[in-house]
Scaffold this motif. Structure first.
Motif, PDB file in Angstrom:
ATOM      1  N   SER A 182       1.173  -1.293   0.327  1.00 39.88           N
ATOM      2  CA  SER A 182       0.044   0.275   0.094  1.00 39.88           C
ATOM      3  C   SER A 182       0.562   1.555  -0.189  1.00 39.88           C
ATOM      4  O   SER A 182       2.117   1.429   0.935  1.00 39.88           O
ATOM      5  CB  SER A 182      -0.961   0.220   1.114  1.00 39.88           C
ATOM      6  OG  SER A 182      -2.049  -1.349   1.354  1.00 39.88           O
ATOM      7  N   LYS A 183       0.693   2.547  -1.052  1.00 40.68           N
ATOM      8  CA  LYS A 183       1.168   3.089  -1.265  1.00 40.68           C
ATOM      9  C   LYS A 183       0.806   4.491  -1.599  1.00 40.68           C
ATOM     10  O   LYS A 183      -0.475   4.812  -2.163  1.00 40.68           O
ATOM     11  CB  LYS A 183       2.344   3.162  -1.737  1.00 40.68           C
ATOM     12  CG  LYS A 183       3.917   2.113  -2.013  1.00 40.68           C
ATOM     13  CD  LYS A 183       4.557   1.925  -3.073  1.00 40.68           C
ATOM     14  CE  LYS A 183       5.679   0.765  -3.075  1.00 40.68           C
ATOM     15  NZ  LYS A 183       6.390   1.044  -3.535  1.00 40.68           N
ATOM     16  N   ASN A 184       1.409   5.352  -0.810  1.00 39.92           N
ATOM     17  CA  ASN A 184       0.193   6.611  -1.135  1.00 39.92           C
ATOM     18  C   ASN A 184      -1.238   6.928  -1.432  1.00 39.92           C
ATOM     19  O   ASN A 184      -2.105   7.047  -1.702  1.00 39.92           O
ATOM     20  CB  ASN A 184       0.899   7.170  -2.709  1.00 39.92           C
ATOM     21  CG  ASN A 184       0.271   9.239  -2.558  1.00 39.92           C
ATOM     22  OD1 ASN A 184       0.147   9.753  -1.829  1.00 39.92           O
ATOM     23  ND2 ASN A 184       0.108   9.163  -4.091  1.00 39.92           N
ATOM     24  N   VAL A 185      -1.407   6.768   0.336  1.00 33.76           N
ATOM     25  CA  VAL A 185      -3.177   6.573   0.154  1.00 33.76           C
ATOM     26  C   VAL A 185      -3.623   7.514   1.501  1.00 33.76           C
ATOM     27  O   VAL A 185      -2.645   7.634   2.661  1.00 33.76           O
ATOM     28  CB  VAL A 185      -3.507   4.890   1.148  1.00 33.76           C
ATOM     29  CG1 VAL A 185      -4.611   5.031   1.564  1.00 33.76           C
ATOM     30  CG2 VAL A 185      -2.724   3.637  -0.164  1.00 33.76           C
ATOM     31  N   HIS A 186      -4.601   8.326   0.992  1.00 36.16           N
ATOM     32  CA  HIS A 186      -5.015   8.972   1.584  1.00 36.16           C
ATOM     33  C   HIS A 186      -6.736   8.942   2.388  1.00 36.16           C
ATOM     34  O   HIS A 186      -7.182   8.880   1.147  1.00 36.16           O
ATOM     35  CB  HIS A 186      -5.032  10.477   0.972  1.00 36.16           C
ATOM     36  CG  HIS A 186      -3.557  11.737   0.112  1.00 36.16           C
ATOM     37  ND1 HIS A 186      -2.885  12.086   0.985  1.00 36.16           N
ATOM     38  CD2 HIS A 186      -2.928  10.004  -0.282  1.00 36.16           C
ATOM     39  CE1 HIS A 186      -1.693  12.460   0.448  1.00 36.16           C
ATOM     40  NE2 HIS A 186      -1.903  11.225  -0.555  1.00 36.16           N
ATOM     41  N   VAL A 187      -6.599   9.135   3.293  1.00 41.47           N
ATOM     42  CA  VAL A 187      -7.922   8.801   4.781  1.00 41.47           C
ATOM     43  C   VAL A 187      -8.324   9.873   5.136  1.00 41.47           C
ATOM     44  O   VAL A 187      -7.879  10.848   5.674  1.00 41.47           O
ATOM     45  CB  VAL A 187      -8.292   8.013   4.841  1.00 41.47           C
ATOM     46  CG1 VAL A 187      -9.169   7.547   6.103  1.00 41.47           C
ATOM     47  CG2 VAL A 187      -7.491   6.910   3.996  1.00 41.47           C
ATOM     48  N   GLU A 188      -9.287  11.123   4.038  1.00 42.83           N
ATOM     49  CA  GLU A 188      -9.690  12.219   5.367  1.00 42.83           C
ATOM     50  C   GLU A 188     -11.528  11.987   5.658  1.00 42.83           C
ATOM     51  O   GLU A 188     -12.254  11.982   4.407  1.00 42.83           O
ATOM     52  CB  GLU A 188      -9.718  13.487   4.670  1.00 42.83           C
ATOM     53  CG  GLU A 188     -10.022  14.529   4.870  1.00 42.83           C
ATOM     54  CD  GLU A 188      -9.244  15.779   4.391  1.00 42.83           C
ATOM     55  OE1 GLU A 188      -9.154  17.031   4.765  1.00 42.83           O
ATOM     56  OE2 GLU A 188      -8.048  15.336   3.043  1.00 42.83           O
ATOM     57  N   LYS A 189     -11.703  12.543   6.374  1.00 36.73           N
ATOM     58  CA  LYS A 189     -13.166  12.330   6.872  1.00 36.73           C
ATOM     59  C   LYS A 189     -13.914  11.050   6.655  1.00 36.73           C
ATOM     60  O   LYS A 189     -14.594  11.415   6.087  1.00 36.73           O
ATOM     61  CB  LYS A 189     -13.931  13.669   5.638  1.00 36.73           C
ATOM     62  CG  LYS A 189     -13.509  15.435   5.978  1.00 36.73           C
ATOM     63  CD  LYS A 189     -14.075  16.450   4.702  1.00 36.73           C
ATOM     64  CE  LYS A 189     -13.367  17.341   5.095  1.00 36.73           C
ATOM     65  NZ  LYS A 189     -14.031  18.504   4.286  1.00 36.73           N
ATOM     66  N   VAL A 190     -13.372  10.186   7.685  1.00 35.73           N
ATOM     67  CA  VAL A 190     -14.264   9.260   7.566  1.00 35.73           C
ATOM     68  C   VAL A 190     -14.335   8.482   8.868  1.00 35.73           C
ATOM     69  O   VAL A 190     -13.238   8.811  10.409  1.00 35.73           O
ATOM     70  CB  VAL A 190     -12.635   7.955   6.869  1.00 35.73           C
ATOM     71  CG1 VAL A 190     -13.440   6.735   7.464  1.00 35.73           C
ATOM     72  CG2 VAL A 190     -12.576   8.188   5.535  1.00 35.73           C
ATOM     73  N   THR A 191     -15.518   8.295   9.531  1.00 35.51           N
ATOM     74  CA  THR A 191     -15.496   7.832  10.653  1.00 35.51           C
ATOM     75  C   THR A 191     -16.073   6.354  10.694  1.00 35.51           C
ATOM     76  O   THR A 191     -16.783   5.942   9.765  1.00 35.51           O
ATOM     77  CB  THR A 191     -17.627   8.403  10.828  1.00 35.51           C
ATOM     78  OG1 THR A 191     -18.295   7.806  10.131  1.00 35.51           O
ATOM     79  CG2 THR A 191     -17.439  10.251  10.804  1.00 35.51           C
ATOM     80  N   CYS A 192     -15.659   5.888  11.914  1.00 34.61           N
ATOM     81  CA  CYS A 192     -15.347   4.790  11.999  1.00 34.61           C
ATOM     82  C   CYS A 192     -16.143   3.735  13.772  1.00 34.61           C
ATOM     83  O   CYS A 192     -15.831   4.668  13.745  1.00 34.61           O
ATOM     84  CB  CYS A 192     -14.060   4.343  12.776  1.00 34.61           C
ATOM     85  SG  CYS A 192     -13.356   2.246  12.308  1.00 34.61           S
ATOM     86  N   GLY A 193     -16.469   3.667  13.227  1.00 34.73           N
ATOM     87  CA  GLY A 193     -16.653   2.608  14.702  1.00 34.73           C
ATOM     88  C   GLY A 193     -18.488   1.968  14.856  1.00 34.73           C
ATOM     89  O   GLY A 193     -19.581   2.749  14.174  1.00 34.73           O
ATOM     90  N   PRO A 194     -18.611   0.582  15.198  1.00 29.60           N
ATOM     91  CA  PRO A 194     -17.708   0.049  15.859  1.00 29.60           C
ATOM     92  C   PRO A 194     -16.972  -0.882  14.866  1.00 29.60           C
ATOM     93  O   PRO A 194     -17.218  -0.375  13.474  1.00 29.60           O
ATOM     94  CB  PRO A 194     -18.725  -1.186  16.435  1.00 29.60           C
ATOM     95  CG  PRO A 194     -19.969  -1.239  15.229  1.00 29.60           C
ATOM     96  CD  PRO A 194     -19.961   0.350  14.431  1.00 29.60           C
ATOM     97  N   GLY A 195     -15.970  -1.132  14.881  1.00 28.23           N
ATOM     98  CA  GLY A 195     -14.368  -1.896  14.454  1.00 28.23           C
ATOM     99  C   GLY A 195     -13.443  -1.582  15.219  1.00 28.23           C
ATOM    100  O   GLY A 195     -13.640  -1.848  16.563  1.00 28.23           O
ATOM    101  N   ARG A 196     -12.342  -1.944  14.807  1.00 27.42           N
ATOM    102  CA  ARG A 196     -11.027  -1.992  15.010  1.00 27.42           C
ATOM    103  C   ARG A 196     -10.284  -1.271  14.918  1.00 27.42           C
ATOM    104  O   ARG A 196      -8.783  -0.985  14.275  1.00 27.42           O
ATOM    105  CB  ARG A 196     -10.698  -3.061  14.425  1.00 27.42           C
ATOM    106  CG  ARG A 196     -11.177  -4.645  15.357  1.00 27.42           C
ATOM    107  CD  ARG A 196     -10.823  -5.683  14.709  1.00 27.42           C
ATOM    108  NE  ARG A 196     -11.410  -6.489  15.874  1.00 27.42           N
ATOM    109  CZ  ARG A 196     -10.443  -7.461  16.619  1.00 27.42           C
ATOM    110  NH1 ARG A 196      -9.705  -7.246  17.062  1.00 27.42           N
ATOM    111  NH2 ARG A 196     -11.579  -8.463  17.338  1.00 27.42           N
ATOM    112  N   GLY A 197     -11.124   0.073  13.842  1.00 31.91           N
ATOM    113  CA  GLY A 197      -9.979   1.499  14.041  1.00 31.91           C
ATOM    114  C   GLY A 197      -9.164   1.724  12.488  1.00 31.91           C
ATOM    115  O   GLY A 197      -9.441   0.565  11.634  1.00 31.91           O
TER     116      GLY A 197
END
Length: 342
Positions: A182-197
């Motif tokens: 995995s290279k050059n991955v951008h994650v923004e404005k994501v809500t998480c839960g329930p889960g494992r982050g």
């Protein structure tokens, strides 16, 4: 599949439409390219359901897009009806190979977009992104209970230039996980839960693993998740690297502690509450030290019994910038081993 084949070879731009309604699709659909030009797969208002039984699935795929450039996947709910698979729990350990189907698998997809798509109750991974490049997922909804087993939200592997934005993930495993390559991955404005982050896969599992490099997670909220942000590796791992991973402006609500092995990583502006007294843990090994670690402007609280929140750093001395709450406590390797931190 006939409609896809006709659209794929037809004059671009072309599209395949699922009209509104409920459809049962099984056992496996392979939507293959290359196509003559841009192609859209439109399912707004449609619910596409897998059979609930495991028997129809002989391979680890249900709906698979492969070898397509400039694909736009718009709308629709993909329901894997995974309750039977969760009860069977066929792959409870990382050492076992699952043959359960993800809801959506992308393989060798480039310059493409997923938008306004919902994945529900997958039997396994919700969205598997494999060997893809320069593509985006926007306004995606992933919906499964916290008790669902082996249901990573989005798993990225051997892919580069992936952007995930404005997405809501509820599941029973990692909300977003980063496999090797995995290279050059951008994650923004994501809500998480329930889960494992947000988590890497367990690094060092295989003899040959491409490095993970360039992961940016920003402006995200993690609620009622087992972990927050985590980089995992085997204790007796094979040789590989994970670098340039950055977690910036993260809100954690009732989060669990993370156990992280890291290099060239920054944790900045992370705030909220922890469900355990130990709110933060950075753990490294003496034979493979962590380097270039920065912890900046952290404020994590704990209101349960036993006093305020604590933090632990094992065999790593991060650079501290700004105010960090709880203050970092350095712990030597012997204590870390005795307490099972390493």
């Amino acid at each position: 599949m006939d409609a896809w084949k006709e659209a794929c070879v037809g004059p671009p731009p072309s599209s395949v439409l699922f009209p509104p309604g409920i459809y049962i699709v099984f056992p496996r659909v392979d939507l293959k390219g290359p196509c003559k030009g841009p192609i859209e797969f439109k399912a707004t208002g449609a619910t596409i359901m897998a059979p609930p039984a495991l028997e129809p699935f002989k391979t680890a795929s249900w709906i698979k897009f492969m070898n397509v450039d400039k694909l736009t996947m718009t709308g629709g709910t993909y329901d894997g009806q995974g309750q039977a698979a969760w009860k069977a729990n066929k792959c409870p350990e990382y050492t076992k190979k699952c043959e359960l189907p993800p809801n959506i698998r992308w393989s060798n997809i480039t310059n493409s977009l997923v938008k306004d798509v919902t994945s529900a109750n997958s039997k396994y991974i919700h969205m598997h992104i494999l060997k893809c490049a320069n593509s985006s997922l926007d306004h995606v909804t992933i919906d499964a209970p916290g008790t669902s087993v082996n249901t990573k939200g989005i798993h990225i592997k051997e892919s580069s230039g992936i952007n995930i934005t404005n997405t809501n993930i509820k599941t029973g495993d990692a909300c977003i996980s980063f496999g090797y390559g995995s290279k050059n991955v951008h994650v923004e404005k994501v809500t998480c839960g329930p889960g494992r982050g947000f988590s890497t896969a367990i690094l060092g599992t295989y003899e040959i693993e491409a490095p993970i490099a360039g992961i940016w997670i920003k402006n995200c909220t993690i609620t009622d998740a087992l972990n927050g942000v985590m980089i995992q590796s085997l204790f007796d791992s094979k040789t590989t690297t994970a670098s340039d991973m950055h977690f910036d402006d993260i809100i954690m609500n009732n989060g669990f502690p993370s156990r992280v092995k890291i290099s060239n990583v920054s944790f900045r502006n992370i705030r909220g509450s922890s469900s355990t007294k130990e709110a933060m843990r950075l753990a490294c090994s003496s034979w493979e030290p962590c380097v270039n670690v920065e912890v900046a402007d952290i404020n994590l609280t704990f209101t349960g019994p036993g006093g305020p929140a604590t933090s632990v750093c094992c065999v790593v001395e991060p650079k501290v910038v700004g105010k960090v709450v709880p203050p970092i406590r350095m712990v030597d390797e012997s204590e870390c081993l005795n307490k099972g931190y390493l």
